[in-house]
Design a protein around this motif. Structure first.
Motif, PDB file in Angstrom:
ATOM      1  N   TYR A  15      -8.628   9.189   3.253  1.00 13.18           N
ATOM      2  CA  TYR A  15      -7.151   8.928   1.705  1.00 13.18           C
ATOM      3  C   TYR A  15      -7.696   9.418   0.768  1.00 13.18           C
ATOM      4  O   TYR A  15      -9.525  10.150   1.103  1.00 13.18           O
TER       5      TYR A  15
ATOM      6  N   ASP B 199       1.869   3.267  -2.498  1.00  6.75           N
ATOM      7  CA  ASP B 199       1.722   4.082  -3.543  1.00  6.75           C
ATOM      8  C   ASP B 199       0.322   4.417  -3.318  1.00  6.75           C
ATOM      9  O   ASP B 199      -0.079   5.799  -3.481  1.00  6.75           O
ATOM     10  N   ASN B 200      -0.413   4.222  -2.571  1.00  6.73           N
ATOM     11  CA  ASN B 200      -1.587   4.982  -1.652  1.00  6.73           C
ATOM     12  C   ASN B 200      -1.324   5.516  -0.138  1.00  6.73           C
ATOM     13  O   ASN B 200      -2.289   6.138   0.112  1.00  6.73           O
TER      14      ASN B 200
ATOM     15  N   PHE C  29       0.699  -1.685   0.058  1.00  4.93           N
ATOM     16  CA  PHE C  29       0.136   0.651   0.119  1.00  4.93           C
ATOM     17  C   PHE C  29       0.779   1.346  -0.066  1.00  4.93           C
ATOM     18  O   PHE C  29       0.006   2.498   0.462  1.00  4.93           O
TER      19      PHE C  29
ATOM     20  N   SER D  77     -12.724   6.082  -2.530  1.00  9.41           N
ATOM     21  CA  SER D  77     -11.503   4.889  -2.576  1.00  9.41           C
ATOM     22  C   SER D  77     -10.517   3.939  -2.172  1.00  9.41           C
ATOM     23  O   SER D  77     -11.529   2.720  -2.673  1.00  9.41           O
ATOM     24  N   THR D  78      -9.172   3.813  -3.024  1.00  6.29           N
ATOM     25  CA  THR D  78      -9.053   2.376  -3.270  1.00  6.29           C
ATOM     26  C   THR D  78      -8.541   1.704  -1.984  1.00  6.29           C
ATOM     27  O   THR D  78      -9.014   0.916  -2.051  1.00  6.29           O
TER      28      THR D  78
ATOM     29  N   CYS E 137      -8.093  -3.071   1.208  1.00  5.54           N
ATOM     30  CA  CYS E 137      -8.622  -3.173   0.303  1.00  5.54           C
ATOM     31  C   CYS E 137      -9.086  -3.368  -0.420  1.00  5.54           C
ATOM     32  O   CYS E 137      -9.229  -3.463  -2.114  1.00  5.54           O
TER      33      CYS E 137
END
Length: 226
Positions: free
Chosen positions: A205, A43-44, A41, A216-217, A181
């Protein structure tokens, strides 16, 4: 109503997959000590969000008398980040993959971090690690949900009984912080708040919009044990 918390089985939910994965990671680390593996995670910004939440909101546990356990610790990256942010609680990472535990231990020894790791099946009724002030989960329930495994005499899915595992190892007024996720915030709340756990806060986020729908992812939710 369809149970959206039941996910299709995947190799990502198998112990063999993670043993094989972390076996390769260990080899890479031996060849290059700077390669401490993948940060899930990243990237998030989820790990950064979790660390910031703990450091900023759970400061009462920032002492050597307090304790943190990371379920499905993988390479231990979350705990290492906490330590690097001067969080002084005793830290324990748990994973059912022996290769994961050895890999995280190798990193801790190389960097001289006072973080401990152990292999365990958290659904084993004989697993009694004690109680902790903070329990963390970064994507572990996601992987568990893909295993298709059941536990107990009633053959309940591991997702159905996950809240009871948290309740067993979390101190009263302690915090359980989870990032997912695969599940929405509403689904996480439904899974976790079946007994002694109540929603405390959420981490915000960046939100995307597609076809008029916002979302959101990933999501992170903090629960407190009543």
């Amino acid at each position: 109503m369809e149970d959206t918390t039941r996910l299709n089985e995947s190799k990502l939910g198998t112990k063999k997959y993670w043993d094989d994965f972390y076996s390769v990671e260990r080899v890479n680390f031996k060849e290059n000590p700077e390669d401490t593996g993948e940060c899930w995670f990243e990237d998030n910004g989820a790990e950064e969000g979790m660390v910031n939440f703990i450091v900023e909101n759970l400061n009462e546990f920032n002492n050597k008398e307090s304790s943190v356990i990371d379920l499905g610790t993988g390479n231990g990256h979350l705990l290492f980040e906490l330590y690097e942010n001067d969080f002084e609680a005793n830290m324990l990472g748990v994973d059912y993959s022996a290769e994961s535990v050895q890999f995280a231990t190798d990193i801790a020894k190389a960097k001289e971090y006072p973080v401990k790791f152990t292999q365990a099946d958290i659904f084993d009724s004989n697993w009694t690690p004690g109680e902790f002030d903070i329990v963390a989960d970064k994507g572990t329930l996601d992987a568990i949900a893909l295993s298709g495994l059941t536990v107990g005499e009633n053959n309940q899915s591991v997702v159905e009984v996950y809240h009871s595992v948290i309740e067993k190892i979390l101190k009263k007024n302690g915090t359980f912080l989870i990032t997912s996720c695969n599940f929405t915030e509403e689904e996480l709340i439904r899974i976790i708040t079946k007994g002694q756990l109540a929603v405390s806060e959420t981490i915000e986020y960046p939100v995307f919009e597609f076809g008029g729908v916002k979302g959101s992812t990933i999501c992170s939710v903090a629960f407190v044990k009543k």
